[in-house]
Design a protein around this motif. Structure first.
Motif, PDB file in Angstrom:
ATOM      1  N   SER A 181      37.639 -22.296  16.376  1.00  0.00           N
ATOM      2  CA  SER A 181      36.564 -21.511  15.771  1.00  0.00           C
ATOM      3  C   SER A 181      35.277 -22.319  15.776  1.00  0.00           C
ATOM      4  N   ASP A 184      28.064 -16.365  10.979  1.00  0.00           N
ATOM      5  CA  ASP A 184      28.914 -15.844  12.046  1.00  0.00           C
ATOM      6  C   ASP A 184      29.968 -16.886  12.374  1.00  0.00           C
ATOM      7  N   ARG A 214      33.223 -17.330  15.262  1.00  0.00           N
ATOM      8  CA  ARG A 214      33.916 -16.769  16.426  1.00  0.00           C
ATOM      9  C   ARG A 214      34.916 -17.773  16.990  1.00  0.00           C
ATOM     10  N   ASP A 230      30.451 -16.465  22.183  1.00  0.00           N
ATOM     11  CA  ASP A 230      30.321 -15.194  21.457  1.00  0.00           C
ATOM     12  C   ASP A 230      29.455 -15.328  20.202  1.00  0.00           C
ATOM     13  N   ARG A 268      45.220  -8.206  18.909  1.00  0.00           N
ATOM     14  CA  ARG A 268      43.879  -7.937  19.416  1.00  0.00           C
ATOM     15  C   ARG A 268      43.269  -9.222  19.964  1.00  0.00           C
ATOM     16  N   ARG A 286      40.824 -12.194  20.965  1.00  0.00           N
ATOM     17  CA  ARG A 286      39.709 -12.918  20.365  1.00  0.00           C
ATOM     18  C   ARG A 286      39.475 -12.534  18.906  1.00  0.00           C
ATOM     19  N   ALA A 287      40.505 -12.216  18.188  1.00  0.00           N
ATOM     20  CA  ALA A 287      40.400 -11.874  16.769  1.00  0.00           C
ATOM     21  C   ALA A 287      41.076 -12.958  15.945  1.00  0.00           C
ATOM     22  N   THR A 288      40.418 -13.353  14.862  1.00  0.00           N
ATOM     23  CA  THR A 288      40.931 -14.474  14.073  1.00  0.00           C
ATOM     24  C   THR A 288      42.266 -14.173  13.390  1.00  0.00           C
ATOM     25  N   ASN A 308      45.072  -8.074  11.638  1.00  0.00           N
ATOM     26  CA  ASN A 308      43.818  -7.405  12.003  1.00  0.00           C
ATOM     27  C   ASN A 308      43.862  -5.937  11.607  1.00  0.00           C
ATOM     28  N   ARG A 352      31.716  -4.210  12.627  1.00  0.00           N
ATOM     29  CA  ARG A 352      31.670  -5.267  13.638  1.00  0.00           C
ATOM     30  C   ARG A 352      33.064  -5.431  14.241  1.00  0.00           C
ATOM     31  N   TRP A 358      34.556  -7.603  16.073  1.00  0.00           N
ATOM     32  CA  TRP A 358      35.208  -8.898  16.223  1.00  0.00           C
ATOM     33  C   TRP A 358      35.819  -9.427  14.924  1.00  0.00           C
ATOM     34  N   SER A 371      38.278  -9.621  11.521  1.00  0.00           N
ATOM     35  CA  SER A 371      39.692  -9.328  11.300  1.00  0.00           C
ATOM     36  C   SER A 371      39.879  -8.035  10.504  1.00  0.00           C
TER      37      SER A 371
END
Length: 448
Positions: free
Chosen positions: A176, A198, A200, A205, A287, A289-291, A349, A428, A430, A432
């Motif tokens: 991250s 932000d 990511r 990103d 999903r 690129r999702a934390t 997510n 948004r 991106w 979670s």
């Protein structure tokens, strides 16, 4: 030098078996992080941490105990196992604990497809300091900002490996990068603050520091000279920054641990309406690129997409193995755990249905009411769903923002609030929790 986490977990399991465990699972996490804080254009604080942590859960019949350490020497692992067994002997029996059936475990784990780790080089402290300075400079360039409370940038990376005596062994890596800023305007009792930030997985990103600094400054200025509205019943529009809290309260109510205890206002709502008919709430732990993404849960079960609420109807609880057994159901592969604790149900997510309407469209529809942009405190009765929270935001008249508001309390019945939600289209993607701005009708505002 990177540690072999798979070997460490296997060594822990072997130590547990030698100590007398009937079954066990082991978790190893190798992580590093860097954080930089800037104030007044100069470096204020820099921190770096690196650690390897081990967690061991042993099962002795229907008793269990969990122990953790940050020392990977063999003698430490032997001591961990011995102490865990001694603790388990003193623990109360739990008829619902136990590892997963080997046939149910995740196989052929496809970690790369989830894109949880950015292969780009780790940013240097100088790179992070520059990001924080750029964000601070952008905020201070906005007329009316008096100072910056915090300008920060950070990076983190970790490797995770889970193994158990039922044959499971798997791991993955995460990374991250983040930038955030808190701006202040006004002086004395007229001081206001707000923030933006932000975070990511992939550094490319991440929003620019200038965008974050300018946005935080503009949000802060919008809060100057707030008023308190008249007490009464009004529609309330929860801004996208805070709207996910409403869905979070629903997720807490349908968590298997709360349902198994009988301590939830949603305990009798399975198969019944909890959201408007047009809305669905889905969970997608895979999903990209999702934390919140992960290929398997903390008990080695393969994660999967599911509809938690479908067309307004609650379809199921969020379950790990123990709560599922207690309720006579199957796990939803939602077990989460920390190094020093055993599994508990948790969501990954989440995404709520969106509409084709903007936040401005919902403001026009609400006419007169409150746009909530920040919240403080929370009084949520878990048994009844009675809802009360402090809030600040913008007063809306005839669909147009008129003046900032603070010191107001919002109250209502959470189950009824959720049934009237009107979503916007501004979530948004991106995050979670992908939840848009939400309009709720007829809440009680306690102001003047």
């Amino acid at each position: 030098m990177a540690h072999d986490l798979a070997s460490l977990t296997q060594a822990l399991l072997a130590a547990a078996k030698r100590a007398g465990a009937d079954a066990a699972d082991a978790l190893a996490i190798d992580g590093r992080s860097v954080s930089i804080d800037v104030r007044g254009g100069t470096l204020e604080q820099a921190e770096r941490s690196e650690a390897v942590e081990l967690g061991l859960r042993v099962l002795l019949g229907q008793r269990s105990a969990t122990i953790s350490a940050s020392d990977i020497r063999p003698e430490t692992m032997e001591a961990m196992a011995t102490r865990a067994i001694a603790m388990a002997r003193e623990a109360p029996e739990d008829p619902y604990i136990g590892l997963a059936d080997p046939d149910a475990l995740a196989r052929d784990i496809q970690v790369d497809a989830l894109e949880l780790y950015d292969p780009a080089p780790e940013p240097s402290p100088a790179d992070l300091e520059e990001d924080a300075k750029r964000a601070e400079a952008a905020a201070m360039a906005v007329k009316g900002i008096t100072r910056i409370d915090a300008a920060s940038a950070g990076y983190g990376a970790s490797r995770i490996h889970l193994a158990a005596t039922n044959g499971f062994s798997g791991g993955y890596s995460r990374s991250s990068r983040s930038t955030s800023l808190v701006a202040i305007a006004g002086e004395g009792t007229g001081m206001e603050r707000d923030y933006d930030g932000d975070s990511r997985i992939f550094q490319t990103d991440l929003r620019s520091p200038e965008d974050i600094g300018t946005s935080a400054a503009e949000r802060t200025l919008a809060r100057l000279n707030p008023r308190r509205p008249k007490t009464g019943a009004y529609p309330v529009l929860f801004d996208e920054r805070v709207s996910s809290s409403l869905i979070g309260h629903l997720l807490s109510a349908i968590n298997g641990a709360a349902i198994a205890r009988g301590g939830s206002w949603a305990r009798d709502l399975l198969g019944k309406q909890v959201l408007p008919r047009a809305l669905s709430l889905t969970e997608d732990p895979r999903r990209r690129r999702a934390t919140g993404s992960r290929p398997f849960d903390a008990e080695g079960l393969p994660t999967r997409q599911r509809a938690i609420v479908e067309d307004g109807i609650l379809t199921g609880w969020t379950l790990d193995l123990a709560t599922a057994r207690k309720l006579g159901l199957q796990s939803t592969a939602n077990a989460a755990r920390a190094i020093a604790s055993g599994p508990n149900p948790s969501n990954w997510n989440i995404a709520l249905s969106q509409s084709d309407r903007s936040q401005a469209d919902l403001m026009a529809e609400m006419g007169t009411g409150l746009l909530v942009t920040s919240m403080i405190g929370a009084t949520i009765n878990p048994n009844t769903g009675d809802y009360s929270r402090g809030a600040a935001g913008m007063w809306i008249e005839n669909g147009v923002p008129k003046y900032p508001v603070s010191g107001v309390t919002i109250a209502g019945s959470l189950p009824e609030m959720l049934k009237t939600l009107l979503p916007a289209n501004d979530a948004r993607p991106w995050l979670s929790r992908v939840v848009p701005s939400l309009l709720v009708e007829g809440l009680t505002l306690a102001g003047e």
